[in-house]
Design a protein around this motif. Structure first.
Motif, mmCIF file in Angstrom:
data_model
loop_
_atom_site.group_PDB
_atom_site.id
_atom_site.type_symbol
_atom_site.label_atom_id
_atom_site.label_comp_id
_atom_site.label_asym_id
_atom_site.label_seq_id
_atom_site.Cartn_x
_atom_site.Cartn_y
_atom_site.Cartn_z
ATOM 1 N N TYR A 77 -5.094 -8.183 1.933
ATOM 2 C CA TYR A 77 -4.945 -8.614 3.280
ATOM 3 C C TYR A 77 -4.729 -7.395 4.344
ATOM 4 N N ASN A 78 -4.501 -6.050 3.871
ATOM 5 C CA ASN A 78 -4.410 -5.034 4.733
ATOM 6 C C ASN A 78 -5.037 -3.883 3.865
ATOM 7 N N ALA A 79 -6.228 -3.639 3.944
ATOM 8 C CA ALA A 79 -6.772 -2.566 3.196
ATOM 9 C C ALA A 79 -6.971 -1.158 3.811
ATOM 10 N N ASN A 80 -5.730 -1.006 4.433
ATOM 11 C CA ASN A 80 -5.644 0.370 5.268
ATOM 12 C C ASN A 80 -4.639 1.205 4.756
ATOM 13 N N HIS A 81 -5.149 2.504 4.566
ATOM 14 C CA HIS A 81 -3.783 3.380 4.426
ATOM 15 C C HIS A 81 -3.814 4.381 5.619
ATOM 16 N N PHE A 106 -7.538 5.669 6.226
ATOM 17 C CA PHE A 106 -8.400 5.734 4.735
ATOM 18 C C PHE A 106 -7.997 4.292 4.238
ATOM 19 N N SER A 107 -9.084 3.924 3.463
ATOM 20 C CA SER A 107 -8.954 2.305 2.997
ATOM 21 C C SER A 107 -7.984 2.776 1.465
ATOM 22 N N VAL A 108 -7.614 1.347 0.798
ATOM 23 C CA VAL A 108 -6.575 1.353 -0.295
ATOM 24 C C VAL A 108 -7.693 1.548 -1.575
ATOM 25 N N PHE A 109 -9.014 1.643 -1.535
ATOM 26 C CA PHE A 109 -9.661 1.553 -2.792
ATOM 27 C C PHE A 109 -10.138 2.807 -3.261
ATOM 28 N N ASN A 110 -9.801 3.087 -4.316
ATOM 29 C CA ASN A 110 -10.051 4.344 -5.010
ATOM 30 C C ASN A 110 -11.273 4.114 -5.921
ATOM 31 N N TYR A 143 5.594 11.359 5.355
ATOM 32 C CA TYR A 143 4.669 10.239 5.034
ATOM 33 C C TYR A 143 3.861 10.542 3.849
ATOM 34 N N TYR A 144 3.654 9.328 3.288
ATOM 35 C CA TYR A 144 2.840 9.286 2.072
ATOM 36 C C TYR A 144 2.269 8.217 1.663
ATOM 37 N N PHE A 145 1.110 7.937 1.021
ATOM 38 C CA PHE A 145 0.656 6.811 0.236
ATOM 39 C C PHE A 145 0.347 6.936 -1.060
#
Length: 805
Positions: free
Chosen positions: A189-193, A198-202, A301-303
């Protein structure tokens, strides 16, 4: 004479036997995998050379063809970036034939040759669909060196970019909520970092990426504008393999390998994949923050991301898959002296269990149990010297899904490929939940009611080849939505067709109706975590779109190029937006006299978009890349916005150009560059400002105070005038060039790559936002007001170290 009669009789018997053999139809089926890792390959072309008879492998690498029996059958397997494999077998009965493909490049010190592929975009009935090789995505330069799937998709025609550096996806006039993003069948639902940068897809964990912008097959539903389908790697079945990288802001590591090896002659095997990524911005910034605050303040801040997958072959007929994604962003501030702790966090969690079963060689099924959860939280605490809580705030919003999905692939003949399936999703929405505690006013606690709904769909589709010139994909989806106040049952017809004018050239058309029962409330339109997912209710109707597209497709087989030109027209109904001045901090208080609900803060309207798209693409070879151009118009209309008049949404762009090139200078050096150009965003900016006066205190009888006393009780405030037309201002055009260079070196046990890149190579000051400012004109002259443009990213160099073993 007798010999002559015997000869005739023998000839008739032989002809009858041959006719009987030809009329007997048998099935050949199997799986296609990559040779080195035994990964299932999606979309491999399986065909009879020199004919138009063939099929493609499904999501799990399975194919099936039913053909007349023969003494000898030659079957070819081809896939982009891999060498074509040809197998000849005796074909008198049902046969299982598995195939393995190897990368089709021959690398040497002086030459790199691209593999020929028989995949032809002109022969597929599907249009408005783009398949991106993951290996190509990893070579494209991006912001701070972080490879990003969504930012690469932004470089495709028909996909508009968001603000500078953002990962927002706006497809053919639709908003970010109108994109169905699925990872191994689970909705993200939320593909953002990093607030959308940045997106969540590695990319290290992905096997395939596919974007569909129109002509949607019936198996997809629930969104209006696009489907972005991503599949994770299954894991190397042959040996332990790893890859990773160290960059400016984040590092990543991926491990994959066999859990149990397939013994000779056996059919059971298992493998795993684990992939993680984390930033270290908080670690780098912590000493600086502590130094500036004398050690009293901690902020950061981190993800992080974590992908995991395991699969197990139970035999030739059954396969199990278990996959999941977990990711979170967290921003925090801790003030020891003031006793204040503030934190903002958001994240996704998904899980998918899938069971493949092969009933017969013609009938393949998949059962999926899926879990998806998105949460956003704000926390703020203030404590007194005694350690007691003086103030506490908790704000939560989110959406959680539990769903069941069942799909069947049926291959009755080479002319037909039938898919049937159903899916039911149990949604739980939390539009806003607030917990507030204040010791000065005792305690106040309020939690919004959770909303439970059911969304279901059943579909059937058929890819049909009625003749050598026609390719048709037709289907019907029936969608159903049930909430306690209301229910909807809506048909969604789908049709895509291609007419092959001559080899390598076809004309295509498509039509699709889509319904969307979930909505995203956004103040900014850039996909921030403060955006709220809400369901259809008795007051908010489902969104609906109709889209028609026409185009041509051309393959330049000898050059490895494909060309598509498409025109489209799309209408959208019941799209929603915040009313002027509304906020995401909603409090639904059932005990309030006004009984304000989130529906009171939104307004519904309509939209339409039309345009033309051009894409020239080369996927393999020493030089690869694409050139894309979009000419488009998009307008929205809401009764309660802009006086009811149509207006251009923020990301309407008249012209959009993307040029992407990847050149393998040698086996050790790869060059890549991108150049983008886009018409400026449509914005609402102030046209002027003035001073206004308001009461300094609340006085019930203020109007009865004498005029000469009133100014003493007033304060002056600066008010900005935004005019009458919404988004009537056009920002300056956006353009930028990125450049990257990779240095590869293969060693005995591993391979390493140094990458250096430059974002915004020629330092273009692209507009991020505009603001009115006062400019001094010297002494004895009043300041003048001017509109200033602000930019965020000048030229940004980056480097990273990547490795494989």
């Amino acid at each position: 004479m007798r010999l002559f009669l015997y000869g005739i009789l023998f000839s008739l018997v032989a002809q009858a036997t041959q006719a009987q053999t030809q009329s007997t139809r048998v099935t050949i089926s199997g799986y296609v995998r990559e040779a080195a890792s035994q990964e299932a390959l999606i979309g491999v072309n399986v065909y009879l050379p020199g004919t138009s008879t063939g099929t493609t492998t499904n999501t799990y690498g399975f194919y099936s063809l039913t053909l007349p029996a023969s003494d000898s059958l030659t079957l070819a397997f081809s896939f982009v970036g891999y060498g074509t494999v040809t197998r000849t077998i005796a074909f008198r009965r049902n046969t299982q034939l598995n195939a393995t493909l190897t990368p089709g490049r021959e690398l040497s010190e002086v030459q790199i040759r691209g593999a020929r592929t028989d995949e032809k975009v002109s022969e597929s009935p599907q249009m408005s669909q783009i398949d991106l090789p993951v290996a190509q995505i990893k070579k494209i330069p991006t912001l701070l060196g972080e490879k990003d799937v969504l930012k690469v998709l932004q470089l495709m025609p028909g996909v508009q970019k968001g603000s500078e550096g953002q990962t927002g996806i706006y497809v053919r006039g639709g908003g970010p909520d109108q994109n169905l993003i699925i990872l191994d069948d689970a909705i993200v639902y939320n593909a953002n970092h990093l607030f959308g940068f940045f997106s969540v897809f590695n990319g290290d964990a992905l096997k395939s990426v596919e974007l569909t912008k129109g002509g949607f097959p019936a198996r997809y539903g629930g969104r209006l504008s696009s489907v972005i389908e991503l599949n994770m790697k299954d894991g190397n079945r042959e040996k332990l393999h790893g890859e990773g990288g160290i960059g400016l802001i984040a590092s990543r590591l991926t491990l994959e390998g066999p859990l149990t090896k397939n013994k000779k002659g056996g059919s059971r095997s298992a493998s795993f994949l684990v992939s993680g990524r984390r930033t270290y911005l908080d670690v780098v910034a912590a000493p600086l923050i502590r130094a500036q605050s004398d050690g009293q303040t901690q902020a950061g801040y981190y993800f992080y991301d974590l992908n995991a997958k395991a699969n197990y072959d139970l035999g030739n007929k059954d396969k199990l898959y278990l996959s999941g994604y977990f990711g979170r962003d967290r921003f925090y501030v801790r003030d020891k002296e003031g006793g204040t702790n503030v934190g903002v966090s958001w994240g996704n969690a998904t899980g998918t269990f899938r069971w493949n079963h092969l009933f017969t060689q013609k009938l393949f099924s998949n059962l999926s149990l899926i879990y998806s959860d998105y949460k956003f939280q704000i926390a703020s605490d203030e404590t007194s010297d005694g350690g007691q809580d003086n103030f506490l705030l908790r704000y939560n919003s989110g959406i959680r899904d539990v769903s069941l999905k069942y799909d069947v692939d049926f291959y009755p003949s080479p002319e037909h490929s039938v898919r049937i399936g159903l899916q039911s999703i149990y949604h739980r929405f939390t539009p806003s939940a607030v917990v507030l505690k204040n010791t000065d006013i005792n305690q106040f606690k309020l939690e919004a009611e959770k909303i439970d709904v059911i969304e279901s769909g059943i579909y059937v589709e058929d890819t049909w080849r009625p003749s050598n010139r026609w390719r048709i994909n037709g289907g019907m989806r029936l969608s159903y939505f049930q909430q306690k106040q209301v229910g909807y049952l809506r048909p969604e017809p789908r049709l895509s067709a291609a007419y092959i004018i001559k080899p390598d050239l076809s004309v295509k058309g498509s039509y699709a109706i889509m319904n969307q029962y979930v909505h995203l409330l956004s103040n900014t339109g850039i996909g921030l975590p403060t955006d709220l997912w809400v369901p259809t209710t008795d007051r908010i109707k489902p969104q609906q779109s109709q889209q028609v597209a026409l185009g041509i497709a051309k393959d330049f087989t000898n050059k490895g190029l494909t060309l598509t030109v498409e025109g489209y027209y799309k209408t959208m109904r019941n799209i929603i937006n915040y009313k002027e001045g509304a906020s995401f901090l909603l409090i639904d208080d059932p005990n309030s006299a006004d009984n304000v609900r989130w529906e009171d803060n939104v307004t519904a309207g309509k939209g339409w978009s039309y345009g033309a798209e051009f894409l020239l693409q080369k996927k393999v070879g020493r030089f690869s890349g694409w050139a894309g151009y979009t000419l488009s118009w998009t307008q929205w209309q809401f009764a309660e916005l802009n006086g009811g008049r149509p207006f251009y949404p923020r990301y309407d762009r008249r012209h959009d150009i993307s040029l992407v090139g990847i050149y393998e200078l040698s086996p050790r050096i790869t060059l890549s560059a991108t150049w983008v150009y886009g018409t400026g965003n449509a914005l609402t900016v102030p046209v002027g400002r003035y001073n206004a006066y308001q009461p300094a205190m609340l006085l019930p009888s203020y109007a009865n105070i004498p005029n000469y006393i009133q100014p003493l009780l007033q304060t002056r405030a600066t008010v900005e005038d935004y005019g009458t037309e919404k988004n009537s201002f056009r920002a300056e055009a956006y353009h930028r060039m990125d450049f990257g260079i990779q240095f590869h070196k293969k060693k005995k046990r591993h391979e390493r790559t140094w990458e250096f890149s430059f974002y915004n190579l020629y330092n273009r000051r692209n507009p991020f936002f505009y603001q009115l400012e006062s400019v001094s004109q010297g002494q004895n002259k009043p300041p003048r007001t001017a509109l200033f443009r602000y930019s965020v990213f000048p030229i940004v160099p980056a480097f990273s170290y990547n490795f494989k073993f």
